[in-house]
Design a protein around this motif. Structure first.
Motif, PDB file in Angstrom:
ATOM      1  N   ALA A 150     -36.442  56.687 -38.647  1.00 48.09           N
ATOM      2  CA  ALA A 150     -36.879  56.293 -37.316  1.00 48.09           C
ATOM      3  C   ALA A 150     -38.388  56.057 -37.294  1.00 48.09           C
ATOM      4  CB  ALA A 150     -36.505  57.380 -36.308  1.00 48.09           C
ATOM      5  N   ASP A 151     -38.833  55.113 -36.460  1.00 43.37           N
ATOM      6  CA  ASP A 151     -40.263  54.849 -36.312  1.00 43.37           C
ATOM      7  C   ASP A 151     -40.973  56.093 -35.783  1.00 43.37           C
ATOM      8  OD1 ASP A 151     -39.782  52.289 -37.124  1.00 43.37           O
ATOM      9  OD2 ASP A 151     -40.025  51.365 -35.157  1.00 43.37           O
ATOM     10  N   VAL A 152     -42.219  56.269 -36.228  1.00 45.85           N
ATOM     11  CA  VAL A 152     -43.068  57.353 -35.745  1.00 45.85           C
ATOM     12  C   VAL A 152     -44.225  56.729 -34.957  1.00 45.85           C
ATOM     13  CG1 VAL A 152     -44.590  59.266 -36.382  1.00 45.85           C
ATOM     14  CG2 VAL A 152     -42.467  58.883 -37.654  1.00 45.85           C
ATOM     15  N   GLN A 153     -44.375  57.127 -33.703  1.00 43.76           N
ATOM     16  CA  GLN A 153     -45.475  56.638 -32.875  1.00 43.76           C
ATOM     17  C   GLN A 153     -46.701  57.511 -33.131  1.00 43.76           C
ATOM     18  OE1 GLN A 153     -44.973  53.947 -30.904  1.00 43.76           O
ATOM     19  NE2 GLN A 153     -42.769  53.836 -31.322  1.00 43.76           N
ATOM     20  N   GLY A 154     -47.857  56.894 -33.242  1.00 41.81           N
ATOM     21  CA  GLY A 154     -49.067  57.657 -33.497  1.00 41.81           C
ATOM     22  C   GLY A 154     -50.300  56.962 -32.966  1.00 41.81           C
ATOM     23  N   GLN A 155     -51.443  57.511 -33.296  1.00 45.42           N
ATOM     24  CA  GLN A 155     -52.745  56.985 -32.901  1.00 45.42           C
ATOM     25  C   GLN A 155     -53.619  56.964 -34.155  1.00 45.42           C
ATOM     26  OE1 GLN A 155     -52.957  56.229 -29.687  1.00 45.42           O
ATOM     27  NE2 GLN A 155     -55.112  55.962 -29.138  1.00 45.42           N
ATOM     28  N   ALA A 156     -54.395  55.907 -34.324  1.00 45.56           N
ATOM     29  CA  ALA A 156     -55.237  55.809 -35.516  1.00 45.56           C
ATOM     30  C   ALA A 156     -56.497  55.021 -35.194  1.00 45.56           C
ATOM     31  CB  ALA A 156     -54.482  55.147 -36.665  1.00 45.56           C
ATOM     32  N   ILE A 157     -57.517  55.256 -35.989  1.00 41.73           N
ATOM     33  CA  ILE A 157     -58.742  54.465 -35.934  1.00 41.73           C
ATOM     34  C   ILE A 157     -58.705  53.501 -37.114  1.00 41.73           C
ATOM     35  CG2 ILE A 157     -61.260  54.527 -36.071  1.00 41.73           C
ATOM     36  CD1 ILE A 157     -61.149  57.354 -34.901  1.00 41.73           C
ATOM     37  N   LEU A 158     -58.802  52.204 -36.825  1.00 39.77           N
ATOM     38  CA  LEU A 158     -58.738  51.166 -37.857  1.00 39.77           C
ATOM     39  C   LEU A 158     -60.117  50.541 -38.024  1.00 39.77           C
ATOM     40  CD1 LEU A 158     -55.737  51.570 -36.990  1.00 39.77           C
ATOM     41  CD2 LEU A 158     -55.401  49.132 -37.415  1.00 39.77           C
ATOM     42  N   ILE A 159     -60.649  50.596 -39.241  1.00 36.28           N
ATOM     43  CA  ILE A 159     -61.988  50.072 -39.504  1.00 36.28           C
ATOM     44  C   ILE A 159     -61.920  49.113 -40.692  1.00 36.28           C
ATOM     45  CG2 ILE A 159     -64.363  50.630 -40.123  1.00 36.28           C
ATOM     46  CD1 ILE A 159     -63.957  53.373 -38.898  1.00 36.28           C
ATOM     47  N   PRO A 160     -62.198  47.814 -40.489  1.00 37.64           N
ATOM     48  CA  PRO A 160     -62.228  46.893 -41.631  1.00 37.64           C
ATOM     49  C   PRO A 160     -63.415  47.215 -42.531  1.00 37.64           C
ATOM     50  CG  PRO A 160     -62.963  45.791 -39.631  1.00 37.64           C
ATOM     51  CD  PRO A 160     -62.490  47.156 -39.212  1.00 37.64           C
ATOM     52  N   VAL A 161     -63.190  47.160 -43.821  1.00 40.84           N
ATOM     53  CA  VAL A 161     -64.242  47.463 -44.791  1.00 40.84           C
ATOM     54  C   VAL A 161     -64.972  46.178 -45.130  1.00 40.84           C
ATOM     55  CG1 VAL A 161     -64.754  48.417 -47.066  1.00 40.84           C
ATOM     56  CG2 VAL A 161     -62.887  49.365 -45.720  1.00 40.84           C
ATOM     57  N   SER A 162     -66.283  46.152 -44.921  1.00 37.62           N
ATOM     58  CA  SER A 162     -67.064  44.951 -45.212  1.00 37.62           C
ATOM     59  C   SER A 162     -67.279  44.815 -46.705  1.00 37.62           C
ATOM     60  CB  SER A 162     -68.416  45.009 -44.500  1.00 37.62           C
ATOM     61  OG  SER A 162     -69.170  46.116 -44.955  1.00 37.62           O
ATOM     62  N   SER A 163     -67.431  43.566 -47.153  1.00 36.88           N
ATOM     63  CA  SER A 163     -67.645  43.308 -48.567  1.00 36.88           C
ATOM     64  C   SER A 163     -69.098  43.579 -48.934  1.00 36.88           C
ATOM     65  CB  SER A 163     -67.291  41.857 -48.897  1.00 36.88           C
ATOM     66  OG  SER A 163     -67.645  41.556 -50.230  1.00 36.88           O
ATOM     67  N   GLN A 164     -69.316  44.294 -50.026  1.00 36.97           N
ATOM     68  CA  GLN A 164     -70.649  44.544 -50.535  1.00 36.97           C
ATOM     69  C   GLN A 164     -70.927  43.721 -51.791  1.00 36.97           C
ATOM     70  OE1 GLN A 164     -72.739  46.472 -48.792  1.00 36.97           O
ATOM     71  NE2 GLN A 164     -71.064  46.757 -47.311  1.00 36.97           N
ATOM     72  N   SER A 165     -70.017  42.777 -52.090  1.00 40.96           N
ATOM     73  CA  SER A 165     -70.157  41.991 -53.320  1.00 40.96           C
ATOM     74  C   SER A 165     -71.321  41.024 -53.215  1.00 40.96           C
ATOM     75  CB  SER A 165     -68.864  41.213 -53.585  1.00 40.96           C
ATOM     76  OG  SER A 165     -69.046  40.334 -54.672  1.00 40.96           O
TER      77      SER A 165
END
Length: 245
Positions: A36-51
């Motif tokens: 079964a699906d689990v409902q939750g809360q999260a913080i999503l942060i895209p990682v910037s490129s350092q290349s």
């Protein structure tokens, strides 16, 4: 200088992280095959490129940037590999489906927050809709008047297919020079599947490749040595494709 013990860190850190989730988090759905699906809360942060590596016009490169996803220490379903994270659209942010690319870690091993690196692979994955004909009951007459098994219902199944030139894989399926050998996985990345019920090796499905009509034939299973990978991405199989004459 004496460092605070784990219980002290938790007493301070958990309320602070809960406040961050309330301000910066977004609702997410944690999905696992067969559960079964689990409902939750999260913080999503895209990682910037350092290349700093430059590219060439004749040799373009493509970099897939990961996301850092932070959960509360008590969220269920993310400590073990094999899940897919669905973040629906919210507050002007587009929806996104993320797949873990590394094990989930307990930050500083303090029992405050969990973090996992993910990539939005769903948006970059080609999915083919295969349609198989299941066996029916009784017999019918073919175009030559000979008895043949009656066709049954149609079974549509999504699959992800990658062509392979590996000679070992071609030998495994007994491919001719005119055959395209395909390594497939059942389902989509958001909803991976094990082998669907009713399918048998040797069954066929119409499939258009590069604008040309052809037929895909299921050959053999090609299981992963890592069960978690199979559960996360779907069961793997081998097939061949041949253009219709």
């Amino acid at each position: 200088m004496t460092l605070p013990d784990r219980s002290t860190v938790q007493a301070v850190g958990r309320p602070q992280f809960a406040a961050m989730l309330a301000q910066q988090g977004r609702p997410v759905i944690i999905r696992r095959t067969g559960q079964a699906d689990v409902q939750g809360q999260a913080i999503l942060i895209p990682v910037s490129s350092q290349s700093r590596q430059g590219g060439r016009v004749d040799q373009p490169g493509l970099e897939l940037l990961p996301w850092k996803v932070f959960f509360s220490h008590e969220v269920q379903g993310v400590r073990e590999p094999g899940f897919v994270l669905h973040a629906p659209p919210t507050h002007g942010q587009p929806g996104i489906v993320l797949v873990p690319t590394a094990p989930t870690v307990d930050l500083a091993d303090q029992g405050v927050a969990l973090m996992v690196l993910c990539s939005p692979l769903v948006d970059r994955t080609r999915v083919e809709q295969l349609v198989f004909t299941l066996p029916g009951t009784g017999t019918v007459r073919d175009k030559n008047g000979n008895p043949a098994p009656a066709p049954g219902p149609k079974l549509p199944v999504p699959a992800r297919l990658v062509a392979s030139q590996d000679p070992r894989i071609r030998d495994m399926v007994g491919a001719d020079t005119a055959d395209v050998v395909l390594v497939g996985r059942w389902g989509t990345l958001e909803k991976p599947l094990l082998k669907p019920d009713g399918l048998k090796w040797g069954m066929t499905s119409p499939l258009v490749l590069d604008g040309q009509n052809g037929t895909l034939t299921l050959k053999i299973a090609y299981p992963d040595p890592d069960l978690a990978q199979e559960m996360q991405f779907g069961a793997r199989f081998l097939a061949i494709w041949r253009a219709n004459s």
